[in-house]
Scaffold this motif. Sequence first.
Motif, PDB file in Angstrom:
ATOM      1  N   UNK A   1      77.450  72.688  17.958  1.00 20.81           N
ATOM      2  CA  UNK A   1      75.794  72.625  17.715  1.00 20.81           C
ATOM      3  C   UNK A   1      75.175  71.984  19.005  1.00 20.81           C
ATOM      4  N   UNK A   2      75.415  71.745  20.098  1.00 18.66           N
ATOM      5  CA  UNK A   2      75.252  71.401  21.329  1.00 18.66           C
ATOM      6  C   UNK A   2      74.152  72.256  21.720  1.00 18.66           C
ATOM      7  N   UNK A   3      74.650  72.668  21.852  1.00 18.07           N
ATOM      8  CA  UNK A   3      74.210  74.843  22.070  1.00 18.07           C
ATOM      9  C   UNK A   3      73.272  75.810  21.549  1.00 18.07           C
ATOM     10  N   UNK A   4      73.407  75.307  20.373  1.00 23.69           N
ATOM     11  CA  UNK A   4      72.622  75.919  19.243  1.00 23.69           C
ATOM     12  C   UNK A   4      71.526  74.945  19.848  1.00 23.69           C
ATOM     13  N   UNK A   5      71.077  73.868  19.160  1.00 26.70           N
ATOM     14  CA  UNK A   5      70.419  72.635  18.811  1.00 26.70           C
ATOM     15  C   UNK A   5      69.427  72.573  20.292  1.00 26.70           C
ATOM     16  N   UNK A   6      70.006  72.907  21.541  1.00 28.37           N
ATOM     17  CA  UNK A   6      69.462  72.584  23.047  1.00 28.37           C
ATOM     18  C   UNK A   6      68.050  73.924  22.902  1.00 28.37           C
ATOM     19  N   UNK A   7      69.069  75.022  22.660  1.00 26.78           N
ATOM     20  CA  UNK A   7      67.606  76.087  22.602  1.00 26.78           C
ATOM     21  C   UNK A   7      67.363  75.950  21.488  1.00 26.78           C
ATOM     22  N   UNK A   8      67.420  75.809  20.386  1.00 29.36           N
ATOM     23  CA  UNK A   8      66.478  75.600  18.726  1.00 29.36           C
ATOM     24  C   UNK A   8      65.000  74.817  20.054  1.00 29.36           C
ATOM     25  N   UNK A   9      65.487  73.519  20.429  1.00 34.83           N
ATOM     26  CA  UNK A   9      63.788  72.945  20.886  1.00 34.83           C
ATOM     27  C   UNK A   9      63.680  73.541  22.138  1.00 34.83           C
ATOM     28  N   UNK A  10      64.382  73.753  23.173  1.00 32.97           N
ATOM     29  CA  UNK A  10      63.538  74.740  23.865  1.00 32.97           C
ATOM     30  C   UNK A  10      62.579  75.872  23.084  1.00 32.97           C
ATOM     31  N   UNK A  11      63.081  76.335  22.857  1.00 37.01           N
ATOM     32  CA  UNK A  11      61.660  77.518  21.717  1.00 37.01           C
ATOM     33  C   UNK A  11      61.377  77.713  20.494  1.00 37.01           C
ATOM     34  N   UNK A  12      61.379  76.495  20.371  1.00 38.71           N
ATOM     35  CA  UNK A  12      59.893  75.784  19.850  1.00 38.71           C
ATOM     36  C   UNK A  12      58.919  75.960  20.026  1.00 38.71           C
ATOM     37  N   UNK A  13      57.667  76.699  19.396  1.00 31.87           N
ATOM     38  CA  UNK A  13      56.293  77.459  20.175  1.00 31.87           C
ATOM     39  C   UNK A  13      55.547  75.780  20.705  1.00 31.87           C
ATOM     40  N   UNK A  14      55.663  74.636  19.688  1.00 29.79           N
ATOM     41  CA  UNK A  14      55.129  73.109  20.526  1.00 29.79           C
ATOM     42  C   UNK A  14      55.722  72.667  21.502  1.00 29.79           C
ATOM     43  N   UNK A  15      57.238  73.299  21.539  1.00 31.77           N
ATOM     44  CA  UNK A  15      57.670  72.665  22.964  1.00 31.77           C
ATOM     45  C   UNK A  15      57.233  73.374  24.121  1.00 31.77           C
ATOM     46  N   UNK A  16      57.111  74.557  24.086  1.00 29.43           N
ATOM     47  CA  UNK A  16      56.877  75.366  24.902  1.00 29.43           C
ATOM     48  C   UNK A  16      55.388  75.242  25.328  1.00 29.43           C
ATOM     49  N   UNK A  17      54.047  74.817  24.316  1.00 31.20           N
ATOM     50  CA  UNK A  17      52.734  74.752  24.516  1.00 31.20           C
ATOM     51  C   UNK A  17      52.780  73.798  25.407  1.00 31.20           C
ATOM     52  N   UNK A  18      53.498  72.871  25.623  1.00 29.83           N
ATOM     53  CA  UNK A  18      53.180  71.042  26.023  1.00 29.83           C
ATOM     54  C   UNK A  18      54.312  71.235  27.470  1.00 29.83           C
ATOM     55  N   UNK A  19      55.037  72.448  27.593  1.00 26.16           N
ATOM     56  CA  UNK A  19      55.737  72.334  28.649  1.00 26.16           C
ATOM     57  C   UNK A  19      54.682  72.900  29.712  1.00 26.16           C
TER      58      UNK A  19
END
Length: 418
Positions: free
Chosen positions: A78-96
């Motif tokens: 779950x840790x691996x999937x959740x961390x990757x899921x957060x990183x690939x969310x487009x709004x997260x990438x936008x403000x990154x």
Amino acid sequence: MWRDESVTWQVAHRPLSGLWELLGAVDAVHGLYYLLMHGVFLLWDGGLWALRLPSVAATALAAAGVAAVAHRLAGDRAALIAGVAYAVLPPVQMYAQEGRSYALVACAVVWATHLALRERWAGYAAVLLLGCWLHEFAVLALPAHAFAAWRAPGWRRAAAAVVVLLLPLAWVSARQADQQLGWLGRPGWQDWAAYGVLAGACLLLARGAAPGVVRVALPLALLPPGVLLAVSLVHPWYVDRYVLYALAGLALLAGARLATARRWWPWLLVAALLVPAALWSVWLRTPDSRKDDALAAAAAVRERARPGDAVVFLPSRRREWLLSSPDVYAGLRDVALDRSPAASRTLQGTELPSVELREALIASPRVIALMDPAGQPLDPYPREAVKRQTLAAWFDRCSLTETRGARIAVYARPGACD
């Protein structure tokens, strides 16, 4: 560099005394972030790289924090999937990739969540308070954390400390609210629809997830944006980026649910969602993903301006397009300017009274005008009307260049365009 990033750049380059004076009048809510960026530029004045690198690092740390929370609640997978899921969310990438505070706020909230699960209350209070001082709407994470930590006496004391120590900033920023948030309207149907999609996805993912995950992730995903939307029915304060950290809750639910998936259809759904997400991700890395491009506007002015040309901004707040390109701005005469941004303790400076402004424009043989795109509503203020009327009555428009979110027009006296 769009207009909000331009504000970060020019404010962070002011001396500390000037920065302090500005925050007493406007933008106190971003004061700690400007101070941080002031330090970054002192260490390395690396242009867009330096402007955005803190947000990139904060997003990486936030993704690690999401993985750490998921690991504690649901294990390695779950840790691996959740961390990757957060990183690939487009709004997260936008403000990154943006020189503003929102990625740093999200990082603080995520790690505060992890510290709460470990019952490290002093660290929890310090990290969440840091997030709140970076942007005070991070305080909306407190009611979300209450679902998992209310029974812990340490949490109640930590939460009280965060609220008390946030009060000075809240008091100052409340006095600036009209200037800071006056441009906002009440949430539109698009905002409510986006919240509905988020809520539906979270509730679907919560089915079958472990109670501990649901108790932490679901309130974090839904309460901060939901509360801010509700408040905005009375006081229009809602912008989705103000509660970007809520997406950590969605990523946690996705990680926990997919980690226990035994059938093929959840992964097929993920694969289907990755296609539009990838296209969106590519689009986010183009200038078209922002409202405007201050550097493109400045480059267009650089190509067309002659030494001693007058420059005028319609409306005045578009002065921001050149403030982050001082080499271009310094070669022009800002004929409408009364007091500079630093001298007036404002973001874009103050302008001359209407009569003096009109005389200064008429006395200029050639004028570079930076304007909003066609079709944008015109500011009704007297100074803005005087600018438009004077240019129309006394000048010919020699050329018009459009850049992302801006128009740059060259005006000269009748018959003098050549």
